[in-house]
Write a protein that holds these residues in place. Structure first.
Motif, mmCIF file in Angstrom:
data_model
loop_
_atom_site.group_PDB
_atom_site.id
_atom_site.type_symbol
_atom_site.label_atom_id
_atom_site.label_comp_id
_atom_site.label_asym_id
_atom_site.label_seq_id
_atom_site.Cartn_x
_atom_site.Cartn_y
_atom_site.Cartn_z
ATOM 1 N N SER A 260 49.403 -40.268 37.946
ATOM 2 C CA SER A 260 48.313 -40.343 36.974
ATOM 3 C C SER A 260 47.734 -41.747 36.897
ATOM 4 O O SER A 260 46.513 -41.935 36.882
ATOM 5 C CB SER A 260 48.821 -39.911 35.593
ATOM 6 O OG SER A 260 49.313 -38.595 35.637
ATOM 7 N N SER B 88 51.966 -39.497 31.415
ATOM 8 C CA SER B 88 51.158 -38.837 32.430
ATOM 9 C C SER B 88 50.042 -38.018 31.789
ATOM 10 O O SER B 88 48.879 -38.061 32.229
ATOM 11 C CB SER B 88 52.043 -37.938 33.296
ATOM 12 O OG SER B 88 51.282 -37.297 34.296
ATOM 13 N N LEU B 89 50.368 -37.273 30.746
ATOM 14 C CA LEU B 89 49.363 -36.475 30.046
ATOM 15 C C LEU B 89 48.299 -37.364 29.401
ATOM 16 O O LEU B 89 47.105 -37.051 29.429
ATOM 17 C CB LEU B 89 50.036 -35.599 28.984
ATOM 18 C CG LEU B 89 50.923 -34.455 29.508
ATOM 19 C CD1 LEU B 89 51.693 -33.814 28.363
ATOM 20 C CD2 LEU B 89 50.060 -33.418 30.213
ATOM 21 N N PHE B 90 48.727 -38.482 28.827
ATOM 22 C CA PHE B 90 47.785 -39.396 28.176
ATOM 23 C C PHE B 90 46.818 -40.012 29.189
ATOM 24 O O PHE B 90 45.601 -40.039 28.979
ATOM 25 C CB PHE B 90 48.564 -40.500 27.452
ATOM 26 C CG PHE B 90 47.681 -41.523 26.792
ATOM 27 C CD1 PHE B 90 46.971 -41.200 25.647
ATOM 28 C CD2 PHE B 90 47.560 -42.800 27.324
ATOM 29 C CE1 PHE B 90 46.147 -42.148 25.041
ATOM 30 C CE2 PHE B 90 46.747 -43.744 26.726
ATOM 31 C CZ PHE B 90 46.033 -43.416 25.579
ATOM 32 N N ASN C 204 46.077 -38.835 32.133
ATOM 33 C CA ASN C 204 45.232 -37.759 32.664
ATOM 34 C C ASN C 204 44.075 -37.449 31.731
ATOM 35 O O ASN C 204 42.976 -37.101 32.185
ATOM 36 C CB ASN C 204 46.064 -36.495 32.900
ATOM 37 C CG ASN C 204 46.760 -36.502 34.245
ATOM 38 O OD1 ASN C 204 46.275 -37.082 35.203
ATOM 39 N ND2 ASN C 204 47.916 -35.858 34.317
ATOM 40 N N ALA C 205 44.315 -37.573 30.426
ATOM 41 C CA ALA C 205 43.235 -37.351 29.464
ATOM 42 C C ALA C 205 42.140 -38.411 29.635
ATOM 43 O O ALA C 205 40.943 -38.101 29.583
ATOM 44 C CB ALA C 205 43.794 -37.385 28.040
ATOM 45 N N ILE C 206 42.552 -39.669 29.838
ATOM 46 C CA ILE C 206 41.571 -40.737 30.074
ATOM 47 C C ILE C 206 40.801 -40.476 31.366
ATOM 48 O O ILE C 206 39.577 -40.666 31.434
ATOM 49 C CB ILE C 206 42.276 -42.103 30.128
ATOM 50 C CG1 ILE C 206 42.968 -42.409 28.804
ATOM 51 C CG2 ILE C 206 41.277 -43.213 30.467
ATOM 52 C CD1 ILE C 206 43.798 -43.688 28.820
ATOM 53 N N THR D 97 40.214 -37.565 32.766
ATOM 54 C CA THR D 97 39.288 -36.454 32.527
ATOM 55 C C THR D 97 38.043 -36.936 31.813
ATOM 56 O O THR D 97 36.912 -36.533 32.150
ATOM 57 C CB THR D 97 39.978 -35.355 31.687
ATOM 58 O OG1 THR D 97 41.145 -34.902 32.381
ATOM 59 C CG2 THR D 97 39.042 -34.191 31.455
ATOM 60 N N LEU D 98 38.215 -37.810 30.831
ATOM 61 C CA LEU D 98 37.070 -38.376 30.108
ATOM 62 C C LEU D 98 36.179 -39.186 31.042
ATOM 63 O O LEU D 98 34.944 -39.070 31.011
ATOM 64 C CB LEU D 98 37.577 -39.258 28.957
ATOM 65 C CG LEU D 98 36.506 -39.937 28.091
ATOM 66 C CD1 LEU D 98 35.652 -38.899 27.379
ATOM 67 C CD2 LEU D 98 37.170 -40.864 27.074
ATOM 68 N N THR E 148 35.885 -38.822 34.257
ATOM 69 C CA THR E 148 35.229 -37.880 35.170
ATOM 70 C C THR E 148 34.027 -37.227 34.509
ATOM 71 O O THR E 148 32.958 -37.070 35.120
ATOM 72 C CB THR E 148 36.226 -36.792 35.631
ATOM 73 O OG1 THR E 148 37.358 -37.410 36.243
ATOM 74 C CG2 THR E 148 35.574 -35.845 36.623
ATOM 75 N N GLN F 170 40.467 -35.145 42.960
ATOM 76 C CA GLN F 170 41.628 -34.868 42.119
ATOM 77 C C GLN F 170 42.402 -33.645 42.596
ATOM 78 O O GLN F 170 43.572 -33.475 42.257
ATOM 79 C CB GLN F 170 41.184 -34.672 40.667
ATOM 80 C CG GLN F 170 40.757 -35.971 39.987
ATOM 81 C CD GLN F 170 40.282 -35.751 38.564
ATOM 82 O OE1 GLN F 170 40.915 -35.025 37.802
ATOM 83 N NE2 GLN F 170 39.165 -36.352 38.201
#
Length: 338
Positions: free
Chosen positions: A100, A163-165, A167-169, A171-172, A174, A188
């Motif tokens: 991530s 990793s989830l945190f 990945n959220a950044i 996604t934002l 993107t 990705q």
């Protein structure tokens, strides 16, 4: 079958997959044609080789197959290290957020077009390495605050949260980068389209150097698999060894993610299969995991561009279709054993 025979069989299978991945495509070639073209190119004597077929093999398919092998080897070596450190067959660089972090930094380089003059082509893997390493060490630092003993379960849980945190950044980022949306989404999901010898030239030396370093620490990895207390009693400097191993694993994963995108489960499947077949000695597990992972990813790349041709499926989707059931099998089998 003896161990040597198994190793030779694995090498032969990898070579067959390599030839198959070069031969099969929109223009099908025979294995003999593939071998003849490769020999002609390597020897510098083209002879009667068709230049169009030579261009297809040497300019497109061969570097793509080699890069797939190197990527699989890179991810599998990294997974072997993480499973050894955490003593968990489900652990991987993705578990600790390395993937991530590498993805986020690589995406920032893509969006901004930032390039380090002295590094050139190595800017992207360098960014991936920095991002992956920063994420994993932040996760380890946070885990140490929660649990002074750094229990493996704590490390894995914190790594997954980080990793989830991250990945959220990602996604934002993107969603906000509309002009790069298609490129980043496809990246990705992982793939080898448009990759050439320049990507091989970046990944190959990093993999070779990393494998040499990791091979030096295989005795320590063997000792650590029996428990950290026993390793410390023998005199292993656990903190130093862990830092070096995690750093090399982050470099490997960061390089792979930066160059070909996110491809999951290879680093889980290959080390687990090798341990089942060849035992747990890391002097064999490490190189054979690289071999198995490379062969598996070459096969996945072949499937991705042939099963629904001319549509190309992201390689990450192919590995996930195999890896997710495999993950579940390993997880539930482990619970039954308990």
């Amino acid at each position: 079958m003896k161990r040597t025979g198994k190793i030779l069989l694995a090498v032969a299978a990898a070579l067959l997959i390599l030839i198959g991945s070069i031969a099969i495509g929109s223009v099908n070639l025979t294995p003999g044609q593939v071998v003849a073209i490769l020999i002609a190119k390597l020897s510098g004597e083209p002879g009667t080789i068709d230049p169009n077929l030579s261009s297809i093999v040497w300019g497109m398919r061969f570097p793509r197959a080699v890069l797939a092998f190197l990527t699989g080897a890179t991810l599998s070596a990294s997974g072997t290290v993480m499973q050894s450190i955490l003593k968990n067959p489900l652990a991987s660089s993705y578990t600790l957020g390395v993937s991530s972090g590498a993805s986020l930094c690589a995406a920032l380089v893509m969006v901004t077009g930032f390039t380090i003059p002295l590094l050139g082509l190595f800017t992207l893997p360098a960014a991936g390495f920095i991002g992956g390493l920063a994420t994993v060490f932040l996760a380890l630092a946070f885990a140490s605050r929660l649990d002074g003993k750094m229990e493996n379960q704590t490390v894995i849980l914190v790594g997954m949260v980080f990793s989830l945190f991250v990945n959220a950044i990602l996604t934002l980022l993107t969603a906000l980068s509309r002009e790069h949306l298609q490129q980043m989404v496809f990246w990705q999901m992982g793939g080898f389209s448009g990759r050439d010898w320049s990507h091989v030239a970046v990944m190959f030396p990093i993999l070779v150097i990393s494998m040499l370093v990791l091979q030096r620490f295989t005795p320590e990895m063997d000792i650590m698999s029996f428990g950290e207390e026993q390793a410390m009693s023998i005199g292993v400097d656990l903190k130093r060894v862990k830092l070096i191993l995690i750093g090399v694993a982050a470099l490997l994963t960061g390089t792979a993610v930066s160059l070909v995108g996110v491809i999951g489960f290879v680093d889980l499947i290959a080390p687990h299969m090798v341990r089942r077949i060849f035992g747990s000695a890391h002097r064999l597990v490490l190189p054979l995991s690289a071999l198995f992972g490379g062969a598996f990813l070459m096969l996945a790349e072949l499937v991705s561009r042939t099963v629904l041709a001319p549509t190309i499926i992201p390689v990450g989707a192919v590995t996930a279709l195999v890896g997710a059931p495999f993950f579940a099998l390993v997880f539930f089998r482990g619970r039954k054993l308990k």
